[in-house]
Design an enzyme around this catalytic site. Structure first.
Site, PDB file in Angstrom:
ATOM      1  CG  ASP A   1      -0.126   0.049   2.522  1.00  0.00           C
ATOM      2  OD1 ASP A   1       0.730  -0.853   2.704  1.00  0.00           O
ATOM      3  OD2 ASP A   1      -0.323   0.958   3.347  1.00  0.00           O
ATOM      4  CD  GLU A   2      -0.911   4.618   3.137  1.00  0.00           C
ATOM      5  OE1 GLU A   2      -1.803   5.422   3.422  1.00  0.00           O
ATOM      6  OE2 GLU A   2      -0.138   4.129   3.981  1.00  0.00           O
TER       7      GLU A   2
END
Ligand code: TNX
Length: 532
Positions: free
Chosen positions: A340-341
């Protein structure tokens, strides 16, 4: 066996009513009538026959069918331990054909009972006996948790004097809706020691969760010993958000946790974050950085600033060493690679990274899980996508792409399942980027209609993540998890048509004294009429 129960209740919405005699005006209903049973998650079907049918005493025997496996004997021991000292802490095998002795609690495997699935069970309590049947030991274990919740709260106080353990006359047939009922602990932002994680596992078991996702690495800390790269834990494990002392699990401690969870029919799912959320690793091993220079340790709470070097074969060979070791000490099928991210790689570069990571996980005999962002990569259908980026009204990830290729999705919508969000604006701990999440918000949502293109068929289940930027000690983690964890438990287990907020709220109220007896630091949400 012939059962003489007065009514079949398709739902658990069973509130005790004040009896009304003819000619006599019935008393005003209690403002908060006590439910006749307050099991959470609500069982699939319940027939209730009356309170105080079966009374446990030192003449109660815990028996199990002799043809059953060691696992059944272990669940029987667990149950006997739970009922001691009211009931003698011994168990006795029986032949399958032996009748259930009067006054006995019997655990039996019925291999033919396919409708129970891997985790379902049936429980029948009469004046004479308690009979728990399942197809698999996991079902017996979940059934034991139902027995536990049907017993008075004094079952949680074994040292209490003159406690009276009794069960209602009841017939329950129960099986979970979803195969994946998970909770996640972020032990990277703030470290929890082995005993704290075990206490968390105990709570999960009581509410029939079956997956513990451990977020073992992030920018702020690396929490698992890797023998081929000892610097990861030795250097990367030394701090946490705010500085602190951090910590990490040796492989032996991790294996102990895995075994403890397995004994409670919970599978540990380790997460090693890549390519982002990786500063702890980057600070410990220079070769993970494109410039070959270790970064400084990070103890803040920003996200998105770190990445492993995506163009380096050395990085993938180090990752293979790590995944090989993690796979070797993880009996469960899954390894989570985060994903993620990531803000420091181009999108195409990120997707290629995920595809290489998947190959490594698969080559080490495991199925890969990753956060929603990984879905646009070319993934194998056996991999699993964990949806999280959701705030009310807009869903922003691409989980549906994975569902379209036949892959499974775990639903962890931020605005509903993020246990680190504040309850309301007065909550001291927690964050609020996904919104404020009261108990009703955590309870009143439906996974199968959450995401366009992700129907029930593609849903593995639900998981509640507990991120720990603002949580330092066990009591903090518990305060954010309880009672919202119970709402997620019910979404994962109970048939959709049987979920009603008003009913849940009343049953939840009965769990206050139990959580208190267990020493759980829970939030007394004002919308719940807690029992004292
Ligand atoms: C988002 S959810 C993150 C975490 C944070 C969390 C805080 C996800 C996959 N990433 O790194 O800890 O928000 O709520």
């Amino acid at each position: 066996m012939k059962l003489a129960f007065p009514r079949l209740l398709g739902t658990a919405t069973l509130l005790a009513c004040a009896p009304s005699r003819q000619g006599v005006p019935s008393p005003a209903p209690e403002p908060h009538p006590r439910p006749v049973q307050s099991v959470i998650p609500a069982p699939a079907s319940v027939q209730f026959g009356g309170h105080e049918a079966f009374v446990l005493s030192d003449s109660t025997a815990v028996v199990y069918t002799a043809s059953a496996t060691d696992d059944v004997a272990r669940v029987a021991d667990y149950l006997a331990g739970m009922l001691a000292p009211t009931v003698l802490r011994t168990t006795r095998p029986l032949a399958t054909s032996d009748p259930t002795p009067r006054g006995a609690v019997r655990l039996a495997i019925d291999a033919q009972a396919t409708s129970f699935g891997d985790e379902g069970y049936a429980l029948t309590v009469t004046r004479d006996s308690v009979v728990l049947t399942a197809r698999e030991p996991a079902g017996l274990f979940h059934g034991v948790q139902t027995i536990r919740q049907l017993l008075p709260v004094s079952v949680e106080h074994p040292a209490a004097m003159q406690r009276r353990l009794s069960l209602p006359s009841i017939r329950i047939v129960d099986t979970p809706r979803f195969a994946w009922r998970g909770a996640m602990l972020d032990v990277s932002r703030h470290f929890l020691d082995v005993d704290d994680v075990k206490r968390f596992i105990d709570g999960m078991a009581l509410y029939k969760f079956n997956r513990l996702h451990l977020h073992l690495s992030d920018d702020q800390g690396w929490r698992l010993e890797i023998k081929s790269w000892p610097a990861l834990a030795a250097l990367g494990g030394r701090s946490e958000v705010g500085g602190g002392v951090g910590g990490s699990y040796t492989q032996a401690q991790y294996s102990d946790l895995v075994a403890y969870a397995r004994d409670r029919y919970i599978t540990v799912v380790p997460e090693i974050e890549m390519p982002g959320h990786s500063n702890a690793a980057l600070s410990a091993i220079p070769a993970l950085n494109c410039d070959g220079i270790a970064t400084a340790p990070y103890t803040g709470t920003n996200v998105g600033f770190s990445t492993l070097c995506a163009s380096s074969d050395t990085v993938f060979s180090i990752l293979n060493d790590i995944i090989r070791e993690v796979a070797a000490i993880t009996p469960g099928e899954f390894i989570h690679i985060g994903g993620d991210e990531v803000e420091k790689l181009g999108h195409a570069q990120f997707l290629r990274f995920v595809e290489r990571a998947e190959k490594i996980v698969r080559a080490n005999g495991k199925r890969m899980i990753g956060w929603g962002e990984i879905a646009p990569a070319t993934l194998d259908a056996s991999s699993v996508v964990q949806h999280w980026r959701y705030s009310e009204g807009k869903s922003a990830d691409s989980s549906f792409l994975h569902a379209a290729r036949g892959g499974m999705i775990i639903a962890s919508p931020g605005a509903r399942t993020y246990l680190d969000m504040k309850y309301d604006s007065t909550t001291v701990l927690g964050l609020r980027w996904a919104g404020l999440i009261g108990i009703r918000d955590a309870y009143e949502w439906e996974p199968s209609t959450l995401l366009t293109g992700v129907s029930e068929r593609s849903l593995f289940g639900v998981e509640a993540p507990l991120w720990s930027e603002t949580l330092e000690k066990r009591g903090d983690f518990e305060f954010m998890a309880y009672p919202r964890l119970l709402a997620i438990a019910e979404i994962g287990w109970t048939p959709r048509v049987q979920r009603r907020w008003d009913d849940f709220r009343m049953r939840l109220a009965e769990h206050g004294p139990r959580l208190q007896a267990l020493g759980v630091n829970f939030y007394r949400a004002p919308e719940v009429p807690w029992r004292r």
